[in-house]
Design an enzyme around this catalytic site. Sequence first.
Site, PDB file in Angstrom:
ATOM      1  N   LYS A 116       0.811  -1.218   0.000  1.00  0.00           N
ATOM      2  CA  LYS A 116       0.000   0.000   0.000  1.00  0.00           C
ATOM      3  C   LYS A 116       0.846   1.270   0.000  1.00  0.00           C
ATOM      4  O   LYS A 116       0.370   2.341  -0.378  1.00  0.00           O
ATOM      5  CB  LYS A 116      -0.957   0.024   1.200  1.00  0.00           C
ATOM      6  CG  LYS A 116      -2.156  -0.910   1.047  1.00  0.00           C
ATOM      7  CD  LYS A 116      -3.225  -0.554   2.068  1.00  0.00           C
ATOM      8  CE  LYS A 116      -4.432  -1.474   1.978  1.00  0.00           C
ATOM      9  NZ  LYS A 116      -5.396  -1.222   3.064  1.00  0.00           N
ATOM     10  N   LYS A 197      -5.310 -11.119  -6.680  1.00  0.00           N
ATOM     11  CA  LYS A 197      -6.453 -11.305  -5.789  1.00  0.00           C
ATOM     12  C   LYS A 197      -7.584 -10.346  -6.177  1.00  0.00           C
ATOM     13  O   LYS A 197      -7.315  -9.187  -6.502  1.00  0.00           O
ATOM     14  CB  LYS A 197      -5.955 -10.989  -4.364  1.00  0.00           C
ATOM     15  CG  LYS A 197      -6.922 -11.178  -3.263  1.00  0.00           C
ATOM     16  CD  LYS A 197      -6.337 -10.631  -1.957  1.00  0.00           C
ATOM     17  CE  LYS A 197      -6.334  -9.111  -1.954  1.00  0.00           C
ATOM     18  NZ  LYS A 197      -6.092  -8.501  -0.637  1.00  0.00           N
ATOM     19  N   LYS A 200     -11.281  -4.752  -3.849  1.00  0.00           N
ATOM     20  CA  LYS A 200     -12.174  -3.606  -4.004  1.00  0.00           C
ATOM     21  C   LYS A 200     -11.498  -2.502  -4.794  1.00  0.00           C
ATOM     22  O   LYS A 200     -12.104  -1.884  -5.667  1.00  0.00           O
ATOM     23  CB  LYS A 200     -12.532  -3.031  -2.624  1.00  0.00           C
ATOM     24  CG  LYS A 200     -13.375  -3.911  -1.736  1.00  0.00           C
ATOM     25  CD  LYS A 200     -13.372  -3.298  -0.320  1.00  0.00           C
ATOM     26  CE  LYS A 200     -14.167  -4.082   0.677  1.00  0.00           C
ATOM     27  NZ  LYS A 200     -13.844  -3.674   2.068  1.00  0.00           N
TER      28      LYS A 200
HETATM   29  P1  AMP Z   1     -11.393  -6.215   3.226  1.00  0.00           P
HETATM   30  O1  AMP Z   1     -12.235  -6.000   2.004  1.00  0.00           O
HETATM   31  O2  AMP Z   1      -9.940  -6.063   2.940  1.00  0.00           O
HETATM   32  O3  AMP Z   1     -11.856  -5.452   4.428  1.00  0.00           O
HETATM   33  O4  AMP Z   1     -11.554  -7.765   3.578  1.00  0.00           O
HETATM   34  C1  AMP Z   1     -12.630  -8.289   4.339  1.00  0.00           C
HETATM   35  C2  AMP Z   1     -12.540  -9.796   4.408  1.00  0.00           C
HETATM   36  O5  AMP Z   1     -12.644 -10.369   3.102  1.00  0.00           O
HETATM   37  C3  AMP Z   1     -11.203 -10.328   4.973  1.00  0.00           C
HETATM   38  O6  AMP Z   1     -11.478 -11.465   5.768  1.00  0.00           O
HETATM   39  C4  AMP Z   1     -10.431 -10.710   3.749  1.00  0.00           C
HETATM   40  O7  AMP Z   1      -9.476 -11.718   3.995  1.00  0.00           O
HETATM   41  C5  AMP Z   1     -11.532 -11.225   2.844  1.00  0.00           C
HETATM   42  N1  AMP Z   1     -11.164 -11.088   1.418  1.00  0.00           N
HETATM   43  C6  AMP Z   1     -10.876  -9.939   0.765  1.00  0.00           C
HETATM   44  N2  AMP Z   1     -10.574 -10.188  -0.535  1.00  0.00           N
HETATM   45  C7  AMP Z   1     -10.684 -11.534  -0.698  1.00  0.00           C
HETATM   46  C8  AMP Z   1     -10.501 -12.420  -1.812  1.00  0.00           C
HETATM   47  N3  AMP Z   1     -10.168 -11.961  -3.016  1.00  0.00           N
HETATM   48  N4  AMP Z   1     -10.696 -13.743  -1.607  1.00  0.00           N
HETATM   49  C9  AMP Z   1     -11.051 -14.225  -0.384  1.00  0.00           C
HETATM   50  N5  AMP Z   1     -11.229 -13.447   0.700  1.00  0.00           N
HETATM   51  C10 AMP Z   1     -11.054 -12.112   0.559  1.00  0.00           C
END
Ligand code: AMP
Length: 321
Positions: A116, A197, A200
């Site tokens: 980041k 991956k 968002k």
């Molecule tokens: P975040 O959007 O970074 O706040 O992630 C929220 C949750 O979603 C966390 O538990 C992440 O590990 C999971 N997560 C985010 N992106 C992925 C992805 N591409 N595949 C699986 N889990 C994800």
Amino acid sequence: MSVRHRAFSGVQPTGRLHLGNYLGALKPWVTHQDARENIFCVVDLHALTVPEAVDPRQLAAGSRQIAALFLAAGIDPERSSVFIQSHVREHSELAWVLNCVTPLGWLERMTQFKAKSEGRDSVGTGLLDYPVLQAADILLYDTDVVPVGEDQKQHIELARDVALRFNHLFGEVLKPPAISLPPVGARVMGLDDPTVKMSKSIGESRPNHLVGMLDDPKRIRKVLMKAVTDSGCAYAPEVASPGVVNLMGILSALTSEPVDSVAARFEGRGYGYLKAEVADAVVAELEPVQARYARFMDDPAELDAVLKRSTDRVRGIAGAT
Ligand code: AMP
Ligand code: TRP
């Protein structure tokens, strides 16, 4: 009486939640809801670590929307707590205490911080400190397990290390947590580029990167039918290309059919058949979630009541710690 393990997890209220968030986090939370005592948090303070990406007028509304999505996905407020991080001030307080026992080098090594901050002249201290606040979230509640996607592995290990170091210095106070990863769906890859991956932030500039949890069926089908695969027709997991492996993983996570069995069923057929079946499964899964979400959004009083009850409940635990 058996003692149930306590689970804690969180999601940032930035951008739209996607299929990766759903399969890596929300769906497994719901699957194990009865086996554990659950605390699920919308981590709005974490969202502040990238201040350029935050519209302060939108943050509170965005946090409520994520809480509503948790409930719409099947989190039952009778059995699980759902609350907003900044409403429980102990998260910030414990983060400060933990800062004082966390060596700087541990934070500088974090791959998410490196990714980041890469290429930027200046980053906020909060971005470096992000994993300490996350450790505070987890350790405040004597958490046994943290159900998350694979990208959070390093952060959960850090929370463990911080707990062990604190205990080494001051006696047995904090419980070192364990990670819980789903067997499939822990790392959903980008549909337009299955080597990265699904995320968002990439989704904001690339329309075919992700399926949003609130996307309409037409868009979901369109994006999945366009998913990048390859020019061959190989399904066996050892030889299939990353895009095909990703689509089979998504199907398996949604239907519980083992990936090997999915691969065997499609052998000899074009990828279009797999994509169409994945699209049907995603639409069938998300349509009822979207309908429940709309009901929560129409009834702000109900959502407020759920958040208030949960906040009162978790404050009791956090305050004691
Ligand atoms: P975040 O959007 O970074 O706040 O992630 C929220 C949750 O979603 C966390 O538990 C992440 O590990 C999971 N997560 C985010 N992106 C992925 C992805 N591409 N595949 C699986 N889990 C994800
Ligand atoms: N860092 C997590 C993510 O981006 C969000 C998060 C914050 C979290 N605090 C947490 C996850 C505590 C699990 C437990 O996905």
